[in-house]
Write an enzyme that holds these catalytic residues in place. Structure first.
Site, PDB file in Angstrom:
ATOM      1  N   LYS A   1      48.757   9.454 -37.128  1.00 32.87           N
ATOM      2  CA  LYS A   1      47.383   9.573 -36.639  1.00 32.87           C
ATOM      3  C   LYS A   1      46.699   8.213 -36.609  1.00 32.87           C
ATOM      4  CE  LYS A   1      46.970  13.981 -35.830  1.00 32.87           C
ATOM      5  NZ  LYS A   1      46.618  14.482 -34.500  1.00 32.87           N
TER       6      LYS A   1
ATOM      7  N   GLU B   1      44.088  24.182 -24.471  1.00 33.98           N
ATOM      8  CA  GLU B   1      45.532  24.307 -24.287  1.00 33.98           C
ATOM      9  C   GLU B   1      45.894  25.663 -23.683  1.00 33.98           C
ATOM     10  OE1 GLU B   1      48.265  21.572 -26.804  1.00 33.98           O
ATOM     11  OE2 GLU B   1      48.147  23.494 -27.824  1.00 33.98           O
TER      12      GLU B   1
ATOM     13  N   SER C   1      51.518  18.961 -22.795  1.00 27.99           N
ATOM     14  CA  SER C   1      50.126  19.300 -22.513  1.00 27.99           C
ATOM     15  C   SER C   1      49.281  18.037 -22.458  1.00 27.99           C
ATOM     16  CB  SER C   1      49.602  20.226 -23.603  1.00 27.99           C
ATOM     17  OG  SER C   1      48.197  20.182 -23.632  1.00 27.99           O
TER      18      SER C   1
ATOM     19  N   GLU D   1      44.620   4.715 -24.710  1.00 24.37           N
ATOM     20  CA  GLU D   1      44.068   5.865 -23.973  1.00 24.37           C
ATOM     21  C   GLU D   1      42.916   6.513 -24.733  1.00 24.37           C
ATOM     22  OE1 GLU D   1      47.192   5.575 -24.925  1.00 24.37           O
ATOM     23  OE2 GLU D   1      48.561   5.773 -23.222  1.00 24.37           O
TER      24      GLU D   1
ATOM     25  N   GLU E   1      47.805   6.885 -33.429  1.00 26.61           N
ATOM     26  CA  GLU E   1      47.156   7.587 -32.327  1.00 26.61           C
ATOM     27  C   GLU E   1      45.727   7.092 -32.113  1.00 26.61           C
ATOM     28  OE1 GLU E   1      46.141  11.704 -32.991  1.00 26.61           O
ATOM     29  OE2 GLU E   1      46.639  12.232 -30.937  1.00 26.61           O
TER      30      GLU E   1
ATOM     31  N   CYS F   1      52.401  19.931 -40.561  1.00 27.73           N
ATOM     32  CA  CYS F   1      51.509  18.984 -41.247  1.00 27.73           C
ATOM     33  C   CYS F   1      51.446  19.198 -42.761  1.00 27.73           C
ATOM     34  CB  CYS F   1      50.115  19.074 -40.680  1.00 27.73           C
ATOM     35  SG  CYS F   1      50.075  18.940 -38.899  1.00 27.73           S
TER      36      CYS F   1
ATOM     37  N   CYS G   1      49.670  18.043 -30.036  1.00 23.74           N
ATOM     38  CA  CYS G   1      48.813  17.771 -31.203  1.00 23.74           C
ATOM     39  C   CYS G   1      49.408  16.712 -32.106  1.00 23.74           C
ATOM     40  CB  CYS G   1      48.625  19.021 -32.051  1.00 23.74           C
ATOM     41  SG  CYS G   1      48.072  20.407 -31.110  1.00 23.74           S
TER      42      CYS G   1
ATOM     43  N   GLU H   1      45.074  25.563 -20.115  1.00 20.38           N
ATOM     44  CA  GLU H   1      46.071  24.782 -19.389  1.00 20.38           C
ATOM     45  C   GLU H   1      47.348  25.595 -19.181  1.00 20.38           C
ATOM     46  OE1 GLU H   1      47.051  21.028 -21.235  1.00 20.38           O
ATOM     47  OE2 GLU H   1      48.580  20.587 -19.713  1.00 20.38           O
TER      48      GLU H   1
END
Lengths: 153, 574
Positions: B358, B279, B319, B366, B361, B503, B299, B282
């Site tokens: 999550k 990151e 990102s 992808e 995710e 979190c 994230c 980037e």
């Protein structure tokens, strides 16, 4: 039938208090609230569709399926209730395989429950596309339905 | 401006304008509530917080009634207790009554209220509600029969998250909570954050359990089962075992996971370091090449889905880095599999996350390459505790162990990921080093620590001044995104966490923890950062090794293949 974007134009104040009048006008025009129209209203008033659906389902006046060719209003007012309109509604729902607020799959019939339609002398009464049927019973209701069906055929 | 009121025949100090409930709580008097949410506008719907106003003889809802001079209040008069009890009895009238089979058994507000009020018989019997469960979401399971319509999920979704995926549908006894058109949660705008689960008093909202599959994988001799855990798990799992909030049981957890049969134990904090390497690279690329700025972190899968739904035009700002969970998943099935000489298909990869999103995710398309998913199953903190209890692990008497290497060593920067502002702080440390060649003189960035919903800072990095913003709670993110859309924001780098506080307060954490526990978890993460030696991601020896042996350089070709992803506009009912 007016297009959706025509209808929303009548409500230039894009505020939440326009929601119910807007939904009412859409239903008057299109006969029901389609998913598309609710999404459209949401975009216009900047409201989540879940909120609009919540408001619309709170009130008995809104329906979410198009009206049938024959729209059956079942009176559930006091006089009709006393003379057995609950059984009439139950039989009707059983016979058409739909619940109040729904439309048969062939699009012929839809049922709506209404509070007193002002024909207490004829109780229990149903109204099909504006034609009143007086003193209906669990048996006569089926004949009435069949009559409309053959009329269509 | 203070005045006193009379409560249970004693004088109690009250502040002008405050609600009676706050006065009573401060005086050490517990008044039960159900629909009430701290720091939110009172709804006064459940009426459980009623107290008796002795001046008027009326029962008033203390959550919404302002304290006023001359009040005489009885908080537990027989009339008050009786009416509270009746409310609970009425709520139980159509309840399924299957406490023994319920996930929330032992941690259910309805259960403890009925216990506290000594409801010992079914006095009122109603028609049991019979609705279908909503199993459509990959993260959240809804059981409307257990719902008592307190409305807290609706409010958290609308007010804290500004997602409004759910609302009340119908009216009176037919009321249910549901999405627009009462469809499955999977087609709604739900971002799977799980904050609704956190506020649900009953078992009406729970996470989709994954431990059946994991149990099967553990029993399958052909599979190598590996597990990774997020930075916050070690400081929040303890609470599920009745230890003090914030206790760091990282090494006990490693041992426990091996005890129940996991072959290898990895730390997602390692890949948090990896995320920072990617990151920050980037970010530097974007700054140097006039790329899209501000860059926004990726994230948090709840935030990513939120951006795909509500701000598709801003997706180029997000990102391209995968989240630490997915990065480690991808690394395990490639680099590690090669190293260990294993077929990726025979590795079953589990992640323990403080998060329900999550789960969503992990099954995003992808995140699968040629039929191999990066991560196969995701457990929340709660599920892990249940799993360890089911398999009889005694957390009190267990010899601590280290995680497996590689992918078990971490810097403390990665550990900070667990609290809002942590990703930013870790990224700044590494970006500073990459740009100036020196370590940041002061590693701790105070301005972006803490539980506030929005934090901003300007950080001098060599000759550059980098503006950063940190938001948590999607309502705060929405505001900031609208500013970016309008071109009003001047920051370069933004961290977004869907859950308020990050979190440590995720939708997969222990339920009913309260603010103090969340602060304790946060403090524990900060303490770890103070105490350990490796405090920056780029000094993590395992990170240096993986770049030397496998990845080459951050944002290089291999990284792009494995560690980066793409986002797409989502067409959902909003």
């Amino acid at each position: 039938m007016k297009a959706l974007n025509e209808i929303v134009k009548n409500y230039p104040g894009k505020t939440r208090d326009n929601l119910i009048p807007l939904l009412q006008e859409i239903q008057n025009n299109q006969g029901y609230l389609s998913k598309e129209s609710i999404v459209e209203v949401g975009k216009y008033l900047n409201l989540p569709t879940s909120k609009i659906f919540g408001v619309a389902t709170f009130y008995n006046q809104f329906r979410f399926q198009p009206l049938g060719k024959f729209h059956i209003q079942v009176c559930r007012g006091t006089a009709c209730h006393v003379l057995g309109s609950a059984t009439v509604l139950q039989e009707l729902e059983k016979h058409l395989h739909i619940k109040a607020g729904q439309t048969t799959r062939d699009g012929f019939f839809s049922i709506e429950v209404v509070a007193c339609i002002g024909a207490c002398g004829l109780a229990p009464v149903i109204c099909v596309n504006g034609n009143f049927h007086a003193g209906v019973t669990a048996t006569s209701i089926k004949e009435i339905i069949e009559k409309y069906k053959t009329q269509e055929a | 401006m203070n005045f006193s009121i009379e409560v249970n025949n004693k004088k109690v100090e009250a502040l002008k304008g405050e609600k009676l409930l706050d006065t009573l709580n401060r005086a050490g008097i517990k008044v039960p509530t159900l629909c009430h949410m701290k720091d939110r506008f009172p709804s006064g719907a459940c009426r459980l917080c009623v107290v008796e106003d002795m001046n008027t003889g009326k029962l008033i809802t203390s959550c919404s009634f302002p304290a006023s001079e001359g009040m005489r209040i009885q908080t537990h008069s027989p009339r008050v207790v009786e009416s509270r009890k009746t409310i609970i009895e009425l709520l139980l009238a159509n309840h399924p009554d299957d406490c023994l089979y319920c996930t929330r058994n032992g941690n259910c507000e309805l259960q403890s209220l009925s216990d506290n009020l000594q409801v010992r018989e079914r006095r009122i019997t109603g028609r049991k509600s019979k609705n279908n469960m909503d199993l459509s979401s990959p993260s959240i399971v809804r059981d409307p029969d257990k719902c008592i319509l307190c409305g807290r999920c609706v409010r958290v979704c609308e007010e804290v998250m500004e997602v409004s995926a759910i609302d009340f549908i119908n009216r009176g006894s037919r009321t249910v909570i549901g999405t627009s058109f009462n469809q499955g949660l999977n087609t709604s705008s739900c971002v799977n954050c799980g904050q609704c689960i956190m506020v649900c008093p009953t078992g009406a909202l729970t996470e989709k359990k994954h431990y059946e599959e994991i149990k099967n994988a553990l029993a399958d001799k052909t599979k190598t089962v590996v597990i990774q855990y997020a930075p916050t798990i070690s400081v929040s799992l303890a609470e599920e075992f009745k230890m003090k909030p914030g206790t760091d049981i990282n090494r006990i957890m490693n041992a426990a996971l091996r005890k129940v049969g996991f072959d290898y134990v990895f730390d997602t904090t390692f890949s948090a370091d990896l995320t920072i390497m990617e990151e920050s690279a980037e970010l530097i690329q974007r700054v140097l090449n006039n790329g899209t700025l501000p860059m926004i972190t990726s994230c948090c899968p709840g935030w990513v889905k939120f951006a795909e739904e509500f701000f598709p035009d801003l997706l180029p700002h997000v990102s391209s880095c995968k989240s630490p969970q997915q990065m480690l998943g991808a690394v395990i099935k490639t680099y590690w599999a090669q190293k260990m000489n294993m077929a990726p298909a025979n590795i079953y990869s589990v992640a323990v996350m403080p998060c329900t999103a999550k789960k969503f995710e992990a099954q995003r398309e992808e995140m699968t390459t040629e039929g191999i998913t990066d991560v196969d199953a995701v457990l929340t903190t709660r599920e892990l505790a249940q799993f360890l209890k089911m398999l009889g692990v005694d957390m009190e008497n267990i010899e601590p162990e280290n995680a497996d290497s590689p992918h078990g060593f971490r810097s403390t920067a990665g550990k900070l990921f667990g609290a809002s502002g942590g990703v930013m702080e870790a990224a700044l440390r590494t970006a500073y080093f990459k740009i100036t060649g020196n370590e940041m003189p002061q590693l701790k960035v105070d301005q972006i620590r803490g539980l506030q919903g929005r934090k901003e800072a300007n950080i001098k990095v060599g000759d550059l001044e980098i503006g950063v913003a940190v938001v948590s709670g999607l309502a705060n993110a929405k505001k900031l995104m609208e500013e970016i859309r309008a071109g009003k924001s001047k920051v370069h780098f933004i961290e977004v966490m869907a859950c308020p506080g990050g979190c440590i307060n995720g939708g997969g954490q222990p339920i009913g923890a309260g603010e103090n526990a969340i602060k304790a978890r946060m403090k524990s993460l900060y303490d770890i950062d103070e105490q350990e030696a490796v405090r920056v991601s780029h000094k993590n020896p395992e990170i240096i090794e993986i770049y030397n042996e496998f990845l080459g350089e951050p944002c290089g070709h291999k990284s792009h293949e494995l560690l980066h992803t793409t986002y797409n506009k989502r067409d959902v009912l909003m």
